[in-house]
Design a protein around this motif. Structure first.
Motif, PDB file in Angstrom:
ATOM      1  N   ILE A  27       0.654  -1.383  -0.054  1.00 57.00           N
ATOM      2  CA  ILE A  27       0.087   0.019   0.097  1.00 57.00           C
ATOM      3  C   ILE A  27       0.833   1.270   0.057  1.00 57.00           C
ATOM      4  O   ILE A  27       0.607   2.240   0.064  1.00 57.00           O
ATOM      5  N   GLY A  59      -2.656  -3.137  -1.805  1.00 62.86           N
ATOM      6  CA  GLY A  59      -3.422  -3.975  -0.845  1.00 62.86           C
ATOM      7  C   GLY A  59      -4.044  -5.160  -1.120  1.00 62.86           C
ATOM      8  O   GLY A  59      -3.570  -5.642  -2.064  1.00 62.86           O
ATOM      9  N   LEU A  60      -4.916  -5.437  -0.540  1.00 66.98           N
ATOM     10  CA  LEU A  60      -5.664  -6.790  -0.476  1.00 66.98           C
ATOM     11  C   LEU A  60      -6.743  -6.841  -1.588  1.00 66.98           C
ATOM     12  O   LEU A  60      -7.819  -6.021  -1.297  1.00 66.98           O
ATOM     13  N   ILE A  85     -10.976  -6.144  -0.849  1.00 70.88           N
ATOM     14  CA  ILE A  85     -11.278  -5.174   0.061  1.00 70.88           C
ATOM     15  C   ILE A  85     -11.301  -3.810  -0.230  1.00 70.88           C
ATOM     16  O   ILE A  85     -10.312  -3.182  -0.702  1.00 70.88           O
ATOM     17  N   CYS A 112      -2.858  -4.343   4.053  1.00 71.68           N
ATOM     18  CA  CYS A 112      -4.275  -3.792   3.988  1.00 71.68           C
ATOM     19  C   CYS A 112      -4.408  -2.673   4.728  1.00 71.68           C
ATOM     20  O   CYS A 112      -4.036  -2.685   6.064  1.00 71.68           O
ATOM     21  N   ALA A 113      -4.753  -1.670   4.409  1.00 68.87           N
ATOM     22  CA  ALA A 113      -4.923  -0.278   5.022  1.00 68.87           C
ATOM     23  C   ALA A 113      -5.736  -0.302   6.115  1.00 68.87           C
ATOM     24  O   ALA A 113      -5.327   0.277   7.264  1.00 68.87           O
ATOM     25  N   PHE A 126     -15.613   2.682   2.194  1.00 66.06           N
ATOM     26  CA  PHE A 126     -16.063   3.989   1.750  1.00 66.06           C
ATOM     27  C   PHE A 126     -17.593   4.119   1.971  1.00 66.06           C
ATOM     28  O   PHE A 126     -18.317   3.293   1.723  1.00 66.06           O
ATOM     29  N   TYR A 156     -12.647   4.022   4.897  1.00 70.04           N
ATOM     30  CA  TYR A 156     -11.852   4.780   4.169  1.00 70.04           C
ATOM     31  C   TYR A 156     -12.226   6.170   3.504  1.00 70.04           C
ATOM     32  O   TYR A 156     -13.741   5.967   3.597  1.00 70.04           O
ATOM     33  N   GLU A 157     -11.469   6.981   3.336  1.00 76.67           N
ATOM     34  CA  GLU A 157     -12.227   8.176   2.668  1.00 76.67           C
ATOM     35  C   GLU A 157     -11.057   9.022   1.782  1.00 76.67           C
ATOM     36  O   GLU A 157     -10.155   8.949   1.947  1.00 76.67           O
ATOM     37  N   THR A 174      -5.436   8.227   9.909  1.00 73.04           N
ATOM     38  CA  THR A 174      -4.073   7.817   9.373  1.00 73.04           C
ATOM     39  C   THR A 174      -3.797   7.999   8.010  1.00 73.04           C
ATOM     40  O   THR A 174      -4.944   8.162   7.277  1.00 73.04           O
ATOM     41  N   ARG A 175      -2.828   8.714   7.898  1.00 68.17           N
ATOM     42  CA  ARG A 175      -2.532   9.241   6.476  1.00 68.17           C
ATOM     43  C   ARG A 175      -1.235   8.528   5.839  1.00 68.17           C
ATOM     44  O   ARG A 175      -0.042   8.552   6.702  1.00 68.17           O
ATOM     45  N   LEU A 216      -0.127   5.652   5.033  1.00 68.76           N
ATOM     46  CA  LEU A 216       0.357   4.297   5.600  1.00 68.76           C
ATOM     47  C   LEU A 216       1.466   3.676   5.096  1.00 68.76           C
ATOM     48  O   LEU A 216       1.405   3.532   3.652  1.00 68.76           O
ATOM     49  N   LYS A 249       4.228   4.890   4.089  1.00 71.07           N
ATOM     50  CA  LYS A 249       4.986   5.766   3.039  1.00 71.07           C
ATOM     51  C   LYS A 249       5.828   6.698   3.832  1.00 71.07           C
ATOM     52  O   LYS A 249       5.738   6.757   5.122  1.00 71.07           O
ATOM     53  N   GLU A 307      -3.461   9.299   1.023  1.00 74.78           N
ATOM     54  CA  GLU A 307      -4.350   8.526   1.272  1.00 74.78           C
ATOM     55  C   GLU A 307      -4.675   8.409   2.698  1.00 74.78           C
ATOM     56  O   GLU A 307      -3.843   8.379   3.535  1.00 74.78           O
ATOM     57  N   PHE A 308      -6.182   8.250   3.100  1.00 76.20           N
ATOM     58  CA  PHE A 308      -6.353   8.205   4.407  1.00 76.20           C
ATOM     59  C   PHE A 308      -7.438   7.072   4.933  1.00 76.20           C
ATOM     60  O   PHE A 308      -8.322   6.771   4.055  1.00 76.20           O
TER      61      PHE A 308
HETATM   62  N1  SAM Z   1      -7.852  -2.981  -1.128  1.00 77.48           N
HETATM   63  C1  SAM Z   1      -7.150  -1.863  -0.336  1.00 77.48           C
HETATM   64  C2  SAM Z   1      -6.805  -2.400   0.838  1.00 77.48           C
HETATM   65  O1  SAM Z   1      -6.550  -3.431   0.974  1.00 77.48           O
HETATM   66  O2  SAM Z   1      -6.248  -1.520   1.697  1.00 77.48           O
HETATM   67  C3  SAM Z   1      -8.008  -0.559  -0.197  1.00 77.48           C
HETATM   68  C4  SAM Z   1      -8.283  -0.001  -1.601  1.00 77.48           C
HETATM   69  S1  SAM Z   1      -9.379   1.152  -1.380  1.00 77.48           S
HETATM   70  C5  SAM Z   1      -9.850   1.366  -3.426  1.00 77.48           C
HETATM   71  C6  SAM Z   1      -8.214   2.816  -1.328  1.00 77.48           C
HETATM   72  C7  SAM Z   1      -8.391   3.238  -0.123  1.00 77.48           C
HETATM   73  O3  SAM Z   1      -7.722   2.474   0.997  1.00 77.48           O
HETATM   74  C8  SAM Z   1      -7.730   4.634   0.107  1.00 77.48           C
HETATM   75  O4  SAM Z   1      -8.683   5.490  -0.618  1.00 77.48           O
HETATM   76  C9  SAM Z   1      -7.571   4.921   1.466  1.00 77.48           C
HETATM   77  O5  SAM Z   1      -8.817   5.328   1.955  1.00 77.48           O
HETATM   78  C10 SAM Z   1      -7.239   3.609   1.754  1.00 77.48           C
HETATM   79  N2  SAM Z   1      -5.824   3.384   1.616  1.00 77.48           N
HETATM   80  C11 SAM Z   1      -5.002   2.882   0.669  1.00 77.48           C
HETATM   81  N3  SAM Z   1      -3.643   2.961   1.015  1.00 77.48           N
HETATM   82  C12 SAM Z   1      -3.608   3.747   2.158  1.00 77.48           C
HETATM   83  C13 SAM Z   1      -2.330   4.235   2.680  1.00 77.48           C
HETATM   84  N4  SAM Z   1      -1.120   3.792   2.405  1.00 77.48           N
HETATM   85  N5  SAM Z   1      -2.575   4.981   3.871  1.00 77.48           N
HETATM   86  C14 SAM Z   1      -3.822   5.054   4.384  1.00 77.48           C
HETATM   87  N6  SAM Z   1      -4.967   4.729   3.505  1.00 77.48           N
HETATM   88  C15 SAM Z   1      -4.838   3.808   2.421  1.00 77.48           C
END
Ligand code: SAM
Length: 288
Positions: free
Chosen positions: A19, A92-93, A96, A121-122, A142, A167-168, A193-194, A196, A198, A223-224
């Motif tokens: 992620i 991520g996964l 999800i 996974c975030a 979301f 998620y937002e 959390t912002r 993550l 990174k 990303e949050f």
């Molecule tokens: N499948 C992914 C997972 O397993 O976390 C999530 C995909 S979803 C489309 C993307 C959202 O996950 C972002 O808009 C944010 O809310 C969250 N997200 C993904 N990466 C992130 C990160 N590095 N830090 C914080 N939130 C994250």
């Protein structure tokens, strides 16, 4: 312990990818992505960089929310022909808040094996680093972007007693924090959390008002993921239905909006806002 060789013919693999931090791709995920026959990617261009860097020569195809319907039968037929198939999302996964769920259900129904190669996974990464209870939790992903559906979902979220993960998108973060403040007050526990994993990973909390004040000053970027503390245990009801109806009617006569009247009364009556709305609606229906 000796592991079985991967990939196996006719097996669907869900593969977790980083992620943010590329070091989070597991050796097992790496080996699978190199050896599998086909990789269904949420975005072939995005994942292309990772796959090329790994030296993967697997056939790639796109697999996203707009072509799921057509792709599922194609991928199932590959599995039936004895090919191995991996699914990855942008990060991520898979499955999800990302494509995967429908394909997994269809593959299982068709009798194919499905194996997840776990990865970041975030939601769980944010949860375990939030300091909020993680023994029982809810994942909401979301929320609907707007309208009644959003309001209803938010009302359920703020009344949930378990920790909730959301998620937002950055452009909606302040609006969400304002809604949370309106529905659960300033002091509800919240960790935002912002970015993550990174370079600019950040945690902002520990309450709704603290996060709101911060992001009103610092425009949200990146990303949050939000981790919201559960609602306090319901108090015992301190007022009867009739007493609540009377008090609500008085507050509304005094010019309060029904939603504000319910919010105002909830604490002193030991009732949830949802119960109070229901009482108002019963009253309206009885009056019809
Ligand atoms: N499948 C992914 C997972 O397993 O976390 C999530 C995909 S979803 C489309 C993307 C959202 O996950 C972002 O808009 C944010 O809310 C969250 N997200 C993904 N990466 C992130 C990160 N590095 N830090 C914080 N939130 C994250």
């Amino acid at each position: 312990m000796k592991q079985r060789a991967e990939p196996e013919a006719g097996v669907l693999y869900l593969v977790g990818t980083p992620i943010g931090h590329l070091g989070d791709l597991s050796p097992r995920a790496r080996a699978l992505l190199v050896a599998v026959d086909t990789i269904a990617c949420e975005d072939t261009r995005h994942s292309g960089q990772l796959l090329t860097a790994l030296g993967s020569k697997a056939r790639r195809c796109s697999f996203h929310q707009h072509n799921t319907h057509g792709r599922v039968p194609q991928l199932l037929s590959e599995l039936s022909n004895g090919h191995s198939v991996a699914v990855i999302s942008d990060a991520g996964l898979p499955g999800i808040s990302d494509p995967g769920e429908e394909l997994v259900a269809a593959a299982r129904q068709a009798g194919h094996s499905v194996i997840c190669i776990p990865g970041p996974c975030a939601a769980t990464t944010a949860l375990v680093s939030s300091g909020l209870p993680s023994n029982r939790f809810c994942f909401e992903g979301f929320l609907p972007a707007r309208g009644r559906e959003r309001r209803e979902r938010l009302t359920t979220v703020v009344e949930e007693q378990r920790t909730t993960v959301l998620y937002e998108a950055p452009h909606r973060l302040v609006k969400l924090l304002e809604e949370l403040r309106e529905l659960c007050g300033d002091e509800r526990a919240l960790q935002v959390t912002r970015e993550l994993t990174k370079r600019h990973e950040q945690q902002v909390g520990p309450t709704v008002i603290a996060a709101l004040s911060h992001f009103r000053e610092h425009s949200p970027q990146g990303e949050f993921t939000l981790v919201l503390g559960g609602a306090p245990q319901q108090q015992e009801a301190l007022m009867s239905d009739d007493q609540c109806r009377q008090r609500l009617a008085t507050l509304i006569d005094q010019g309060m909006k029904p939603s504000d009247a319910a919010k105002d009364l909830a604490r002193s009556a030991g009732r949830s806002r949802r119960e109070l709305y229901a009482l108002m609606h019963v009253e309206e229906k009885e009056a019809d």
